[in-house]
Design an enzyme around this catalytic site. Structure first.
Site, mmCIF file in Angstrom:
data_model
loop_
_atom_site.group_PDB
_atom_site.id
_atom_site.type_symbol
_atom_site.label_atom_id
_atom_site.label_comp_id
_atom_site.label_asym_id
_atom_site.label_seq_id
_atom_site.Cartn_x
_atom_site.Cartn_y
_atom_site.Cartn_z
ATOM 1 N N THR A 1 10.099 -8.141 1.610
ATOM 2 C CA THR A 1 11.270 -7.343 2.203
ATOM 3 C C THR A 1 12.369 -7.272 0.984
ATOM 4 O OG1 THR A 1 11.938 -9.700 3.015
ATOM 5 C CG2 THR A 1 11.088 -8.139 4.646
ATOM 6 N N ALA B 1 9.870 -0.361 6.475
ATOM 7 C CA ALA B 1 8.896 0.001 7.602
ATOM 8 C C ALA B 1 7.521 0.298 6.844
ATOM 9 C CB ALA B 1 9.149 1.405 8.190
ATOM 10 N N ARG C 1 -1.009 -8.876 11.478
ATOM 11 C CA ARG C 1 -0.984 -9.704 12.600
ATOM 12 C C ARG C 1 -1.244 -8.540 13.792
ATOM 13 N NH1 ARG C 1 4.479 -12.722 11.409
ATOM 14 N NH2 ARG C 1 5.020 -10.845 10.200
HETATM 15 C C1 UD1 Z 1 11.066 -11.294 8.708
HETATM 16 C C2 UD1 Z 1 12.127 -12.133 7.998
HETATM 17 C C3 UD1 Z 1 11.980 -13.320 8.735
HETATM 18 C C4 UD1 Z 1 12.759 -12.867 10.251
HETATM 19 C C5 UD1 Z 1 11.878 -11.878 10.964
HETATM 20 C C6 UD1 Z 1 12.650 -11.332 12.021
HETATM 21 C C7 UD1 Z 1 11.771 -12.091 5.750
HETATM 22 C C8 UD1 Z 1 10.925 -12.822 4.388
HETATM 23 N N1 UD1 Z 1 11.463 -12.655 6.594
HETATM 24 O O1 UD1 Z 1 9.734 -12.038 8.883
HETATM 25 O O2 UD1 Z 1 13.370 -14.318 8.399
HETATM 26 O O3 UD1 Z 1 12.948 -13.627 11.267
HETATM 27 O O4 UD1 Z 1 11.622 -10.871 9.872
HETATM 28 O O5 UD1 Z 1 11.843 -10.462 12.733
HETATM 29 O O6 UD1 Z 1 12.399 -11.274 5.357
HETATM 30 N N2 UD1 Z 1 8.545 -4.635 5.132
HETATM 31 C C9 UD1 Z 1 8.328 -3.869 4.106
HETATM 32 N N3 UD1 Z 1 7.821 -4.030 2.955
HETATM 33 C C10 UD1 Z 1 7.296 -5.418 2.606
HETATM 34 C C11 UD1 Z 1 7.395 -6.209 3.675
HETATM 35 C C12 UD1 Z 1 7.877 -5.960 4.712
HETATM 36 O O7 UD1 Z 1 9.022 -2.691 4.295
HETATM 37 O O8 UD1 Z 1 6.986 -5.770 1.334
HETATM 38 C C13 UD1 Z 1 8.776 -4.528 6.569
HETATM 39 C C14 UD1 Z 1 7.869 -4.627 7.591
HETATM 40 O O9 UD1 Z 1 7.276 -3.352 7.721
HETATM 41 C C15 UD1 Z 1 8.491 -4.860 8.913
HETATM 42 C C16 UD1 Z 1 9.988 -5.829 8.185
HETATM 43 O O10 UD1 Z 1 10.024 -5.246 7.025
HETATM 44 O O11 UD1 Z 1 9.154 -3.846 9.475
HETATM 45 C C17 UD1 Z 1 9.769 -7.177 8.372
HETATM 46 O O12 UD1 Z 1 8.709 -7.489 7.593
HETATM 47 P P1 UD1 Z 1 7.700 -8.633 8.532
HETATM 48 O O13 UD1 Z 1 6.634 -8.984 7.812
HETATM 49 O O14 UD1 Z 1 7.575 -8.223 10.033
HETATM 50 O O15 UD1 Z 1 8.453 -9.979 8.489
HETATM 51 P P2 UD1 Z 1 8.507 -11.339 9.424
HETATM 52 O O16 UD1 Z 1 7.484 -12.185 9.045
HETATM 53 O O17 UD1 Z 1 8.511 -11.032 10.845
HETATM 54 CA CA CA Z 2 8.662 -9.101 12.074
#
Ligand code: UD1
Ligand code: CA
Length: 471
Positions: free
Chosen positions: A85, A13, A19
């Protein structure tokens, strides 16, 4: 299967969520009165794992504060820069002195529609199949924005490709990654730091670990859920609204299945915390929130807003706002009244049109039928308050109380200057300004004497006419 004692849960999180176009961290955006994070943490708490970690970063003070106040058993882990992630998961690995157990369940912070049973099946599937990881997938009608699941001819997952890195052919795939995985702790931690940023977004993708584990000869598995809504992530305001509509529909459906009539379900917003008895009718366009309870045979709506209020049985509320109050049985409220916090009514009370009631008690059978303000007042039973009466509770410095005994009759347009007491059975003549206590059974009248001037109206009109011709 009891896997709880060997399971840690990680919620990612830390992201800013570009977006959403918001300064508020995404996980604190609300759905039906609760932040998205509430749904994620409530869900995983049901698994009773040995640890719950939430990775925070963007506006981490705000997010940590929410967690501390609402889910104190959850540990927060900081990811200073949101590099992806996989990088977020590294922050968990780097925690010193933690016993994670054999399995780690990872969830994104933005997928509140996932089902607890699906999570259980995921963990069981991972354990029973002896896989290094099992990931939840689903076939969605519109895969845009999601990572696509690439499989071989035998339907085995071979990798996950992010939308921005996918070829046009790969983009046609409708089976997507939910971002919910159950990992073997050892396999996860041995590989997580080997992930690189060779992709269009230059981020450390957790999704890359699938291919890496396969290359290391590990078993990797998918758990495909038939309900594609479960994998829905909230990345923007449109998805926020879609998820809220889905949750709203689920709540309303469950109420209807339990004997509540909701006439235009799509227009009624009812929070999950609300309890509604059998044979209640909710008319269109109602907002029912917080710790509200509605007793059987009551009707609420159309156009009501009710929050943190207990409504008795057989009560009718029409086009009114009621906050933080206790409303008795067989009351009739509205249209267009505003009942403010701290109001308590007995049975058979009527609060009619255009009334405002604040922090007042109104006992059994009393009526405030039209255009009145009642504040900081105790009204006994069987009282009638005439139209346009006001309890004058504020002198510009402090609030004072009005006390009205049983069976009092207050004539229309009465001002009761508080603090003031009206004894049982008293009558107040219409138009009075009452600034002294009235003893029981007295008739109080406070008005100027009325004069009727003979032919005065005729003389008045003639004078006006004369003036107009001169002009
Ligand atoms: C991610 C997945 C994608 C999947 C989708 C499902 C990756 C690279 N992609 O994409 O394959 O289909 O979720 O919903 O994992 N977050 C962190 N730290 C970071 C980046 C993100 O804590 O450095 C957290 C975000 O706050 C979020 C979650 O990880 O809650 C997912 O990140 P988000 O940017 O929403 O990924 P998606 O582009 O949706
Ligand atoms: Ca997402």
């Amino acid at each position: 299967m009891n896997f709880s004692k060997d399971l840690s849960v990680v919620i990612l999180a830390a992201g800013k969520s570009k977006r959403m176009k918001s300064e508020i961290p995404k996980v604190l955006h609300q759905i039906l009165g609760q932040p998205i994070l509430f749904y994620m943490l409530s869900l995983v708490s049901k698994l009773n794992p040995k640890n719950i970690f939430t990775v925070v970063g963007y506006e981490k003070e705000l997010v940590s504060e929410y967690i501390k106040n609402n889910f104190p058993q959850t540990k927060t882990v900081t990811q200073e820069n949101q590099l992806g992630t996989a990088h977020a998961v590294c922050m968990i690995k780097r925690r010193k002195g933690e016993d994670f157990g054999k399995n780690i369940l990872i969830l994104p912070g933005d997928s509140p529609l996932v089902n607890i049973e699906t999570l259980r099946k995921l963990v069981e599937n991972k354990i029973n199949s002896g896989s290094a990881v099992c990931v939840i997938t689903s076939i969605v009608p519109d895969p845009e924005g999601y990572g696509r699941i690439i499989k071989d001819r035998n339907e085995n997952i071979i990798r996950i490709v992010e939308e921005t890195d996918a070829s046009p052919e790969e983009r046609k795939i409708c089976e997507v990654n939910s971002s919910i995985y159950c990992f073997d702790t050892k396999s996860l931690f041995e590989n997580i730091e080997k992930i690189n940023t060779k992709n269009t977004q230059k981020e450390y993708y957790l999704t890359d670990i699938i291919e890496m584990l396969i290359k290391n000869g590990k078993k990797v598995n998918c758990f495909k859920t038939p309900d594609y809504l479960e994998v829905m992530g909230i990345n923007d305001r449109l998805q926020l609204s879609e998820v809220e509509n889905i949750m709203q529909r689920k709540i309303n459906e469950s109420l209807m299945k339990n004997g509540v009539t909701i006439r235009d379900s799509g227009s009624c917003y009812i929070e999950s915390s609300v309890v509604i008895d059998k044979d209640v009718i909710i008319e269109p366009s109602c907002f029912i929130k917080g710790k509200t309870r509605i007793g059987k045979n009551s009707t609420v709506g159309p156009f009501c807003q009710v929050m943190d209020t207990d409504i008795g049985e057989g009560t009718r509320i029409n086009a009114s706002v009621i906050l933080g109050s206790v409303i008795g049985d067989n009351n009739n409220i509205g249209p267009y009244s505003y009942i403010r916090p701290g109001t308590v009514t007995g049975s058979n009370v009527k609060i009619g049109a255009f009334c405002e009631i604040k922090k007042s008690e109104i006992a059994r059978g009393s009526k405030v039928p039209h255009l009145s303000y009642i504040g900081d007042t105790e009204i006994g039973s069987g009282v009638n308050i005439g139209a346009s009466s006001v309890t004058v509770n504020y002198d510009g410095f402090k609030k004072s109380k009005t006390i009205i005994g049983d069976d009092v009759f207050i004539g229309s347009d009465t001002m009761l200057i508080a603090p003031v007491k009206i004894g049982k059975g008293a009558i107040i003549a219409a138009g009075s300004v009452i600034y002294q206590d009235v003893p029981s059974n007295s008739l109080a009248i406070e008005r100027g004497e009325q004069k009727n001037i003979k032919d005065g109206a005729v003389r008045y009109r003639n004078r006006k006419k004369l003036k107009n011709t001169k002009e």
